[in-house]
Write an enzyme that holds these catalytic residues in place. Sequence first.
Site, PDB file in Angstrom:
ATOM      1  N   ARG A   1       0.895  -1.339   0.022  1.00 48.00           N
ATOM      2  CA  ARG A   1      -0.015   0.086   0.028  1.00 48.00           C
ATOM      3  C   ARG A   1       0.816   1.137  -0.022  1.00 48.00           C
ATOM      4  NH1 ARG A   1      -5.584  -0.669   1.192  1.00 48.00           N
ATOM      5  NH2 ARG A   1      -5.999  -2.719   0.138  1.00 48.00           N
TER       6      ARG A   1
ATOM      7  N   ARG B   1      -3.816   6.521   0.094  1.00 51.77           N
ATOM      8  CA  ARG B   1      -4.408   7.903   0.844  1.00 51.77           C
ATOM      9  C   ARG B   1      -3.279   8.780   1.974  1.00 51.77           C
ATOM     10  NH1 ARG B   1     -10.806   7.272   1.683  1.00 51.77           N
ATOM     11  NH2 ARG B   1     -11.116   8.221  -0.365  1.00 51.77           N
TER      12      ARG B   1
ATOM     13  N   ARG C   1      -7.350  11.434  -6.707  1.00 52.21           N
ATOM     14  CA  ARG C   1      -8.418  10.614  -6.322  1.00 52.21           C
ATOM     15  C   ARG C   1      -9.804  11.476  -6.038  1.00 52.21           C
ATOM     16  NH1 ARG C   1     -12.370   7.961  -4.962  1.00 52.21           N
ATOM     17  NH2 ARG C   1     -12.734   6.145  -3.363  1.00 52.21           N
TER      18      ARG C   1
ATOM     19  N   ASP D   1      -6.394  -3.580  -7.851  1.00 56.05           N
ATOM     20  CA  ASP D   1      -6.983  -4.125  -6.623  1.00 56.05           C
ATOM     21  C   ASP D   1      -7.607  -5.394  -6.651  1.00 56.05           C
ATOM     22  OD1 ASP D   1      -8.180  -2.958  -4.002  1.00 56.05           O
ATOM     23  OD2 ASP D   1      -9.700  -4.495  -4.605  1.00 56.05           O
TER      24      ASP D   1
ATOM     25  N   TYR E   1     -14.761 -11.826   0.143  1.00 57.39           N
ATOM     26  CA  TYR E   1     -15.458 -10.398  -0.346  1.00 57.39           C
ATOM     27  C   TYR E   1     -16.559 -10.940  -1.100  1.00 57.39           C
ATOM     28  CZ  TYR E   1     -11.512  -7.689   1.560  1.00 57.39           C
ATOM     29  OH  TYR E   1     -10.501  -7.217   2.404  1.00 57.39           O
TER      30      TYR E   1
HETATM   31  O1  1CP Z   1       0.304   0.724  -3.071  1.00 61.10           O
HETATM   32  C1  1CP Z   1      -0.479  -0.357  -3.341  1.00 61.10           C
HETATM   33  O2  1CP Z   1      -0.249  -1.324  -2.481  1.00 61.10           O
HETATM   34  C2  1CP Z   1      -1.281  -0.517  -4.482  1.00 61.10           C
HETATM   35  C3  1CP Z   1      -2.209  -1.210  -4.901  1.00 61.10           C
HETATM   36  C4  1CP Z   1      -3.260  -1.958  -3.845  1.00 61.10           C
HETATM   37  C5  1CP Z   1      -3.061  -3.503  -3.546  1.00 61.10           C
HETATM   38  C6  1CP Z   1      -1.984  -4.289  -3.659  1.00 61.10           C
HETATM   39  C7  1CP Z   1      -4.439  -1.500  -3.634  1.00 61.10           C
HETATM   40  C8  1CP Z   1      -4.985  -0.471  -3.857  1.00 61.10           C
HETATM   41  N1  1CP Z   1      -5.333  -2.560  -3.235  1.00 61.10           N
HETATM   42  C9  1CP Z   1      -4.382  -3.736  -3.062  1.00 61.10           C
HETATM   43  C10 1CP Z   1      -4.739  -4.984  -2.483  1.00 61.10           C
HETATM   44  C11 1CP Z   1      -5.744  -5.290  -1.811  1.00 61.10           C
HETATM   45  N2  1CP Z   1      -7.164  -4.872  -1.930  1.00 61.10           N
HETATM   46  C12 1CP Z   1      -5.950  -6.346  -0.566  1.00 61.10           C
HETATM   47  C13 1CP Z   1      -4.796  -7.064  -0.179  1.00 61.10           C
HETATM   48  C14 1CP Z   1      -3.558  -6.536   0.621  1.00 61.10           C
HETATM   49  C15 1CP Z   1      -4.252  -5.575   2.026  1.00 61.10           C
HETATM   50  O3  1CP Z   1      -4.501  -6.914   2.736  1.00 61.10           O
HETATM   51  O4  1CP Z   1      -4.300  -4.593   2.097  1.00 61.10           O
HETATM   52  C16 1CP Z   1      -7.234  -6.177  -0.362  1.00 61.10           C
HETATM   53  C17 1CP Z   1      -7.732  -6.825   1.060  1.00 61.10           C
HETATM   54  C18 1CP Z   1      -8.056  -5.254  -0.977  1.00 61.10           C
HETATM   55  C19 1CP Z   1      -9.489  -5.012  -0.798  1.00 61.10           C
HETATM   56  C20 1CP Z   1      -9.607  -3.544  -0.766  1.00 61.10           C
HETATM   57  N3  1CP Z   1      -9.655  -2.638  -1.446  1.00 61.10           N
HETATM   58  C21 1CP Z   1      -9.904  -2.982   0.680  1.00 61.10           C
HETATM   59  C22 1CP Z   1      -9.899  -3.513   1.918  1.00 61.10           C
HETATM   60  C23 1CP Z   1     -11.128  -3.516   2.509  1.00 61.10           C
HETATM   61  C24 1CP Z   1     -11.579  -4.063   3.583  1.00 61.10           C
HETATM   62  O5  1CP Z   1     -12.730  -3.747   4.210  1.00 61.10           O
HETATM   63  O6  1CP Z   1     -11.189  -5.353   4.113  1.00 61.10           O
HETATM   64  C25 1CP Z   1      -9.960  -1.677   0.338  1.00 61.10           C
HETATM   65  C26 1CP Z   1     -10.145  -0.301   1.345  1.00 61.10           C
HETATM   66  C27 1CP Z   1      -9.726  -1.312  -1.105  1.00 61.10           C
HETATM   67  C28 1CP Z   1      -9.777  -0.078  -1.729  1.00 61.10           C
HETATM   68  C29 1CP Z   1      -8.538   0.243  -2.193  1.00 61.10           C
HETATM   69  N4  1CP Z   1      -7.346  -0.582  -2.974  1.00 61.10           N
HETATM   70  C30 1CP Z   1      -6.239   0.193  -2.934  1.00 61.10           C
HETATM   71  C31 1CP Z   1      -6.407   1.565  -2.586  1.00 61.10           C
HETATM   72  C32 1CP Z   1      -5.314   2.427  -2.552  1.00 61.10           C
HETATM   73  C33 1CP Z   1      -7.666   1.625  -1.885  1.00 61.10           C
HETATM   74  C34 1CP Z   1      -8.308   2.522  -1.021  1.00 61.10           C
HETATM   75  C35 1CP Z   1      -9.184   3.518  -2.048  1.00 61.10           C
HETATM   76  C36 1CP Z   1      -9.562   4.668  -1.699  1.00 61.10           C
HETATM   77  O7  1CP Z   1     -10.623   5.146  -1.250  1.00 61.10           O
HETATM   78  O8  1CP Z   1      -8.891   5.488  -2.321  1.00 61.10           O
END
Ligand code: 1CP
Length: 345
Positions: free
Chosen positions: A28, A32, A41, A78, A153
């Site tokens: 990550r 944000r 964003r 994602d 999910y």
């Molecule tokens: O820098 C990076 O890592 C960029 C890319 C990236 C990756 C590798 C994002 C962007 N998401 C992920 C993987 C991801 N997505 C995982 C595995 C890693 C982890 O455990 O953190 C998971 C579980 C998700 C699912 C997901 N997508 C969540 C988690 C939600 C939850 O309630 O469990 C969330 C918040 C997202 C949205 C997301 N994905 C990525 C970002 C930057 C965001 C936030 C988006 C925003 O609102 O700006």
Amino acid sequence: MADLKKEKLMLRALRGEALACPPIWLMRQAGRYLPEYRALRAKATNFLELCLAPDLAEEITLQPIRRFGFDAAILFADILLVPSALGRKLWFQDGEGPRLEPLAARDVAALTRSAIPERLSPVFETIKRLRKSLPVETTLIGFGGAPWTVATYMIAGAGSDDSGAARLFALQEPKAFAALINVLVDATVDYLVAQARAGAEVLQLFESWAATIPAESIAAFSVGPLERIVEGVRAKAPGVPVMIFPRGAGTNYLRYDAIGADALSLDAHVSLEAAVGMLKTRCLQGNLDPFRLIAGGKPLEESVRHIRRAMNGRAFIFNLGHGVRQETPVEHVAQLVSLVREAAA
Ligand code: 1CP
């Protein structure tokens, strides 16, 4: 001429070389906590648009590289793009995270992976562009979710701390659950191989909800499916290292270790002293507590020194034990990179 260039640090560590200064990237690292991410964003209609617009996804991937000079860039995308490409409705509720239309047993038969190449083509285009725009020393990481994590999910329609809906589904609808895992294994192999062919140099599998799998189901829900993915990727994209992150696996880390991936990512709860002796995977990665990065100062310095000392002499990639949190001060990330690159371990 590529073979005349010095091999990238990240790839050297993944081939088993113990480096005096380990390569560093952070899960990550785009997101944000970065003001430049928040600015982009705010302009996009939604998060999915960011993932599927190659110019925006390329720019967001590059943001942390420009600022901190990490050794690796992780593709901005994602893990939930796969269920979306399988035909499930996906949207991102601002401030609440991802939402999917909850999957019922009768929906599983309709999941088909034929649309992956076309629906996810913008992701492959982003990778192609990044291979041209990234600095020569920076390694590009592609990724996907592990089948269990993605299934949690899909079944619940959102994230949940205990993965209760998926656990109950697996018990009450075992045939549909096995079919779902199988489709996700095949879809993930397709998706990762396409990323490698587009130019991803390393692939990471996120089993972010490993902690919610009861011990007796680890093999069927997670380790077995991941083994099949690693095997499939190695057959179709030979030479591309695969890293596995089974967050919260506890003593089951030993089962993930036995998969024989190229790297195993350790969460912040794993004792490095214990891991070094027990884990045989060629390269280890992790495991700084993300809260130490928020705190900065002494707590950060102490932990970085401890991790570097514990991993000295072992092939290792410096990372967090989970993703960078939104409230992380950017100066602490810069401080971390310089601490990891200090000469002595
Ligand atoms: O820098 C990076 O890592 C960029 C890319 C990236 C990756 C590798 C994002 C962007 N998401 C992920 C993987 C991801 N997505 C995982 C595995 C890693 C982890 O455990 O953190 C998971 C579980 C998700 C699912 C997901 N997508 C969540 C988690 C939600 C939850 O309630 O469990 C969330 C918040 C997202 C949205 C997301 N994905 C990525 C970002 C930057 C965001 C936030 C988006 C925003 O609102 O700006």
